[in-house]
Structures are given as structure tokens and as C-alpha cells.
Design a protein around this motif. Structure first.
Motif, PDB file in Angstrom:
ATOM      1  N   GLN A  39      -7.166   6.656   2.750  1.00 55.51           N
ATOM      2  CA  GLN A  39      -6.306   6.563   3.940  1.00 55.51           C
ATOM      3  C   GLN A  39      -6.944   5.655   4.996  1.00 55.51           C
ATOM      4  O   GLN A  39      -6.251   4.867   5.651  1.00 55.51           O
ATOM      5  CB  GLN A  39      -6.039   7.957   4.538  1.00 55.51           C
ATOM      6  CG  GLN A  39      -5.677   9.048   3.535  1.00 55.51           C
ATOM      7  CD  GLN A  39      -4.684   8.629   2.477  1.00 55.51           C
ATOM      8  OE1 GLN A  39      -3.629   8.075   2.771  1.00 55.51           O
ATOM      9  NE2 GLN A  39      -5.014   8.901   1.220  1.00 55.51           N
TER      10      GLN A  39
ATOM     11  N   TRP B 124       0.860   3.770  -3.287  1.00 56.06           N
ATOM     12  CA  TRP B 124       0.031   4.906  -2.863  1.00 56.06           C
ATOM     13  C   TRP B 124       0.134   6.109  -3.790  1.00 56.06           C
ATOM     14  O   TRP B 124      -0.858   6.779  -4.077  1.00 56.06           O
ATOM     15  CB  TRP B 124       0.432   5.280  -1.441  1.00 56.06           C
ATOM     16  CG  TRP B 124      -0.344   6.386  -0.803  1.00 56.06           C
ATOM     17  CD1 TRP B 124      -1.557   6.294  -0.181  1.00 56.06           C
ATOM     18  CD2 TRP B 124       0.043   7.765  -0.691  1.00 56.06           C
ATOM     19  NE1 TRP B 124      -1.946   7.524   0.319  1.00 56.06           N
ATOM     20  CE2 TRP B 124      -0.975   8.439   0.013  1.00 56.06           C
ATOM     21  CE3 TRP B 124       1.150   8.490  -1.118  1.00 56.06           C
ATOM     22  CZ2 TRP B 124      -0.919   9.802   0.296  1.00 56.06           C
ATOM     23  CZ3 TRP B 124       1.219   9.851  -0.841  1.00 56.06           C
ATOM     24  CH2 TRP B 124       0.186  10.488  -0.146  1.00 56.06           C
TER      25      TRP B 124
ATOM     26  N   THR C 252       0.834  -1.208   0.000  1.00 52.84           N
ATOM     27  CA  THR C 252       0.000   0.000   0.000  1.00 52.84           C
ATOM     28  C   THR C 252       0.866   1.256   0.000  1.00 52.84           C
ATOM     29  O   THR C 252       0.524   2.249  -0.649  1.00 52.84           O
ATOM     30  CB  THR C 252      -0.941   0.023   1.211  1.00 52.84           C
ATOM     31  OG1 THR C 252      -0.178  -0.017   2.426  1.00 52.84           O
ATOM     32  CG2 THR C 252      -1.895  -1.154   1.188  1.00 52.84           C
TER      33      THR C 252
ATOM     34  N   CYS D  10      -6.419   2.085   4.012  1.00 56.48           N
ATOM     35  CA  CYS D  10      -5.047   1.638   4.253  1.00 56.48           C
ATOM     36  C   CYS D  10      -4.753   1.450   5.741  1.00 56.48           C
ATOM     37  O   CYS D  10      -3.966   0.572   6.122  1.00 56.48           O
ATOM     38  CB  CYS D  10      -4.061   2.641   3.657  1.00 56.48           C
ATOM     39  SG  CYS D  10      -4.072   2.718   1.846  1.00 56.48           S
ATOM     40  N   LEU D  11      -5.378   2.247   6.590  1.00 59.04           N
ATOM     41  CA  LEU D  11      -5.155   2.172   8.031  1.00 59.04           C
ATOM     42  C   LEU D  11      -5.614   0.832   8.603  1.00 59.04           C
ATOM     43  O   LEU D  11      -5.054   0.339   9.593  1.00 59.04           O
ATOM     44  CB  LEU D  11      -5.880   3.324   8.721  1.00 59.04           C
ATOM     45  CG  LEU D  11      -5.829   3.386  10.252  1.00 59.04           C
ATOM     46  CD1 LEU D  11      -4.379   3.477  10.747  1.00 59.04           C
ATOM     47  CD2 LEU D  11      -6.644   4.568  10.768  1.00 59.04           C
TER      48      LEU D  11
ATOM     49  N   GLN E 221       6.483   5.737   6.706  1.00 59.33           N
ATOM     50  CA  GLN E 221       6.147   4.540   5.933  1.00 59.33           C
ATOM     51  C   GLN E 221       7.415   3.849   5.441  1.00 59.33           C
ATOM     52  O   GLN E 221       7.500   2.612   5.430  1.00 59.33           O
ATOM     53  CB  GLN E 221       5.261   4.903   4.743  1.00 59.33           C
ATOM     54  CG  GLN E 221       3.841   5.242   5.127  1.00 59.33           C
ATOM     55  CD  GLN E 221       2.978   5.606   3.927  1.00 59.33           C
ATOM     56  OE1 GLN E 221       3.463   5.645   2.795  1.00 59.33           O
ATOM     57  NE2 GLN E 221       1.704   5.871   4.164  1.00 59.33           N
TER      58      GLN E 221
ATOM     59  N   TRP F 164      -0.536   6.656   8.465  1.00 59.90           N
ATOM     60  CA  TRP F 164      -1.867   6.824   7.874  1.00 59.90           C
ATOM     61  C   TRP F 164      -2.691   7.843   8.649  1.00 59.90           C
ATOM     62  O   TRP F 164      -3.500   8.580   8.056  1.00 59.90           O
ATOM     63  CB  TRP F 164      -2.590   5.490   7.810  1.00 59.90           C
ATOM     64  CG  TRP F 164      -1.946   4.487   6.883  1.00 59.90           C
ATOM     65  CD1 TRP F 164      -1.493   3.241   7.213  1.00 59.90           C
ATOM     66  CD2 TRP F 164      -1.669   4.645   5.491  1.00 59.90           C
ATOM     67  NE1 TRP F 164      -0.949   2.619   6.121  1.00 59.90           N
ATOM     68  CE2 TRP F 164      -1.039   3.466   5.039  1.00 59.90           C
ATOM     69  CE3 TRP F 164      -1.882   5.677   4.575  1.00 59.90           C
ATOM     70  CZ2 TRP F 164      -0.627   3.282   3.726  1.00 59.90           C
ATOM     71  CZ3 TRP F 164      -1.473   5.496   3.259  1.00 59.90           C
ATOM     72  CH2 TRP F 164      -0.854   4.315   2.845  1.00 59.90           C
TER      73      TRP F 164
END
Length: 483
Positions: free
Chosen positions: A196, A55, A51, A199-200, A141, A122
Motif C-alpha cells: 500500500q 491490486w 495499480t 502504491c501511495l 479507486q 491507499w
């Protein structure tokens, strides 16, 4: 031993019983399901990595749109380069922290800690209003990516039995591209903030599920915790204490011999076998990056937009992401049958061919050739072929080889060096690709990557050692010239 004595024997859960003179080995089939369970759950971390890597492709157009960006200003070209490349910079630094932490606190706890970097990043991206906050989040990240890709190879290499080590090692690439497809498929069709949130969820899921998986037997043995090593190995193999005795003895011998002298950087370079392993692993990782894969992953939507194809760039990107997943799914099925080296050779040759073809298309476009409209399908087909052969070979296998090449006393040091080599090149390529593309043209950019893939073919053919079906000790013997 008579039947009565056999009936009296009961498996025990203590290491002391293993050393009893009355102990005997009992062949057990066991089950690979638990080591595959551990391998799949640890690879949720690879989905997190995917991810982060994918992104920028769906987000870059949103950040450039006044209607969709959450930022107070539209990022400049320079800021966009930093947004892309800071992940590689964080991943470059992380191995030098992750390796020692894995040795001190264990592979499992270090991997669990990596989820914190992603969770915080995130949250920062959810609440951002400035480019600076985006840059901080992307750097975090990168630290998470570096932690995962350094320690996960160690974990997989130490929990997997020799017959499944290749398949489990190659799951990393499958899960990375699954994470990439995840953001490719969701990102173009939802708002900035919705992506977001999507992805979290992943690092939270990883932390909750992987918490229940065991530490590696090799780590416990290195810390003198033999009873816990027995418990871990029994769980992973689905066997009783008797059934894992032979493998336990082999792991113990390998770990204790490698830890007689505490490993240092000097030890890594003093041993000819370690030097050979480092050349192989660093070489494979270097050519992985020099293939240009991160440029394609980070800028795929922009690349497709520049081709002028009639197919929507977001759809083209999703198509490439789906092919990545399918191709990566094939590797665990074939790697332990065909071997690492033949697959790597096929991968290098295929990438070279597709990149040269891609360069040819952009060259025809550069000179305004009348043939361009009739070959508008060429860039999509070329990139699909590129990601297919990459995901089968040079995507997963350099990491799988890294997890099995080094003895325990220098494994963390070697993994840190190799992972850092990966991200040094990744950062340089991502940071300066836009300048290179502008200076020499897209056609030469792809041709340069294609030349590196040709060199990768020669390197693999002349230098890389086949490890299919070999135990970790047999690999060390061959690296050091022993039969």
C-alpha cells in the motif's frame, strides 16, 4: 518584404499581434519533445489506474491468509467479488461527474483532482481492519479510474499534433500495464502494508509533476482565452507565436464551429457523424471488455494456480505483466505507421485464437485427458499471446480513437457515455465471472470470450474508420460524408 523589414520582425507573445496585417507565417520545425513530456506526465495517472486494476491479483491470497491479512475476518467469496468489481462500479459513475468538471474547470485541474481519490484510497487500505473499509477504498479507486480514463483521452487528443496523436494516445495502455506490472512484481514478495505504501507514492508523484503542465489550447479557446491558448500551444510545439499560427487557426475554427450551439445529448444523437463515431467508439470499448481482459488482470494469479502448471503462479503472473509492458511499448512506435484499423484486426484475431486455445486446455483438464501433463505450458503461452495482441491493439487503441472522434461541443458527453459503457460491462463481467465459471466450466468461459473477439474482428472490419494521419477536422468531415 525586404531583408531590413525581416530583421525588424520579432516574435510576440500576445494574441493581438497575430491579427496584425503585417503578420506573416514563418515555417518552423519545432520539437515534439514537450508534447511528449506532457503526454508522459499525464500518463502517470494511467500508472495509478494500473495499480488499482492489478491490486487484487497479489492481494487476494494475502487477504485469504490468516497470517497475512490485516482484516478481522477472512473475506467470503461474495465479498471477494465485490472487492474486485467495485472498481468498475466507481469507474462507471465517475464519467458523469468528470466530463462536466473537465468542461467547467479544464482537463488539467480535473486530472489533478483524480489523484485525491487514489491518495485517500491507499490511506484507507493502509489503516483498514474491516472488509467494509476495503470496499470503500476500492470504490474510491474506481472513481479515480473513471476520472482518469474519461478526461485523459480528452487531454491527449487536444495537446497532440496529428502526426503524434496515435502514439501519445496509445501511451495510456503502456502506462496502465506498467502499473499492473508494478503491483504484480512487488505484491507477492512484500507485506500487505508495504504494497500500500508503494502504491501511495504514485498519485503523489503524479500530482507534483503534472501540476506544471499546461491546459489544452482547445479548452482555452472554448473559454475565449486566446492568449493563454497561444502560450499553451507555443509550449507544446516548441515554436514561436508565428510557427503555431496555422495550427492555432485550425484549432480555433474547429472549436468555435463546434461550440456555436452548446452540445447536449440530443446534439450527440442528432448529427449522423456523431452517431457513427459513438457506434465505433462504444463498440470498440465494449469488445475490449468482452474479451475478458479484466478477468485475466484481476484473477491472473488464481487462474495460473488452477492450471496446475509447475511454474509458480506469482512468477507466471509477473511474466504476463512484463509481456504486457513490452507489447504496449510497441504500439506507439507502429500505430501512426500501420494505422489503427489493421492493428485492431490483428489484435481481435489473435485474442480469439488464444482464448479458444486456453478453453481447449481447460476442456482437456475437465475431462481428465491424459494429454494435460504434456501441454502444461499451453495456458502460460496462450495468456502471454493474448496479452501481447491485446496490449498492441484493443487495449490502447479504443481510447486513442475516442480522443479524436468527436467535436469539442459533445466530446465530454460522448466520452462519459463510452467510458460508462466500458465499466458497466467491466462490472458485470467481474461480478458474475465466478458464477459463470462455476456454472459452465472454465473452458466455456474462455470460449465465450473468444466468440466475442471473433465478433470484434467482424465489427472492426465492417464499421471502424481509419484515422491515421487525419486532422481532427478531417475526421469530422469523413464521419459526416464530406470529402
Amino acid at each position: 518584404m525586404n531583408p531590413a523589414e525581416l530583421n525588424q520582425y520579432q516574435p510576440v507573445a500576445t494574441f493581438e499581434k497575430l491579427e496584425s496585417p503585417q503578420h506573416f507565417y514563418r515555417m518552423e520545425k519545432g520539437s515534439p519533445s514537450r508534447q511528449f513530456l506532457a503526454g508522459i506526465l499525464v500518463n502517470l495517472a494511467s500508472v495509478m489506474v494500473g495499480t488499482a486494476l492489478g491490486w487484487t491479483s497479489p492481494i487476494a491470497p494475502k487477504l485469504a491468509s490468516k497470517d497475512e491479512t490485516p482484516l478481522d475476518t477472512i473475506p467470503t467469496a461474495s465479498e471477494n467479488s465485490w472487492i474486485a468489481s467495485l472498481v468498475a462500479l466507481g469507474a462507471l459513475i465517475a464519467p458523469f461527474v468528470a466530463g462536466p468538471l473537465a468542461e467547467r474547470f479544464g482537463r488539467r485541474l480535473t486530472l489533478l483532482g483524480s489523484s485525491a481519490f487514489f491518495i485517500v484510497s491507499w490511506v484507507l487500505l493502509l489503516t483498514t481492519g474491516t472488509v467494509v473499509q476495503v470496499l470503500v477504498a476500492r470504490f474510491l479507486q474506481g472513481l479515480g479510474v473513471g476520472f482518469v480514463m474519461t478526461v485523459q483521452t480528452m487531454y491527449i487528443g487536444e495537446i497532440a499534433s496529428s502526426e503524434y496523436r496515435g502514439a501519445l494516445g496509445s501511451l495510456m495502455q503502456l502506462c496502465i500495464v506498467t502499473g499492473i506490472l508494478y503491483v504484480y512484481s512487488i505484491g507477492p514478495f512484500v507485506s500487505y502494508h508495504a504494497l500500500q505504501w508503494a502504491c501511495l507514492v504514485l498519485p503523489i508523484l503524479f500530482a507534483v509533476t503534472f501540476f506544471f503542465m499546461p491546459e489544452t489550447p482547445a479548452y482555452y479557446i472554448s473559454k475565449g482565452e486566446k492568449e493563454r491558448a497561444v502560450e499553451s500551444l507555443c509550449f507544446l510545439r516548441g515554436k514561436t507565436v508565428d510557427g503555431i499560427q496555422e495550427e492555432l487557426n485550425e484549432i480555433t475554427t474547429t472549436v468555435e464551429e463546434s461550440l456555436k450551439n452548446k452540445g447536449t445529448v440530443t446534439d450527440l444523437f442528432r448529427n449522423p457523424g456523431n452517431v457513427k463515431a459513438l457506434i465505433i467508439c462504444a463498440g470498440l470499448i465494449s469488445f475490449q471488455q468482452l474479451s475478458g481482459i479484466n478477468v485475466i488482470l484481476f484473477y491472473s494469479q488464481s487462474i495460473f494456480a488452477s492450471t496446475g502448471s509447475s511454474l509458480e503462479p506469482a512468477i507466471s503472473t509477473i511474466l504476463v505483466g512484463a509481456v504486457q509492458v513490452l507489447a504496449s511499448g510497441a504500439t506507439p512506435l507502429i500505430v501512426d505507421r500501420l494505422g489503427r484499423k489493421p492493428i485492431l484486426l490483428t489484435s481481435a484475431g489473435g485474442m480469439c485464437l488464444s482464448l479458444i486455445t486456453m478453453g481447449l486446455y481447460f476442456f482437456l483438464k475437465h475431462i481428465d485427458s491424459p494429454a494435460v501433463p504434456s501441454v502444461g505450458w499451453l495456458p502460460i503461452l496462450s495468456l502471454i499471446f493474448f496479452v501481447t495482441v491485446y496490449c498492441i491493439g484493443f487495449g490502447p487503441l479504443p481510447w486513442a480513437v475516442l480522443g479524436e472522434m468527436f467535436p469539442a461541443n459533445v466530446k465530454s458527453i460522448a466520452s462519459s457515455i463510452v467510458a460508462s459503457t466500458c465499466w458497466v460491462l467491466g462490472f458485470i463481467i467481474l461480478q458474475f465471472f465466478a458464477d459463470l465459471d462455476k456454472a459452465v466450466g472454465s473452458h466455456w468461459s474462455f470460449w465465450i470470450f473468444g466468440i466475442f473477439c471473433a465478433v470484434a474482428f467482424v465489427f472492426t472490419f465492417t464499421t471502424v474508420m481509419e484515422t491515421k494521419g487525419l486532422s481532427l477536422q478531417e475526421i469530422q468531415d469523413r464521419l459526416n460524408g464530406k470529402q
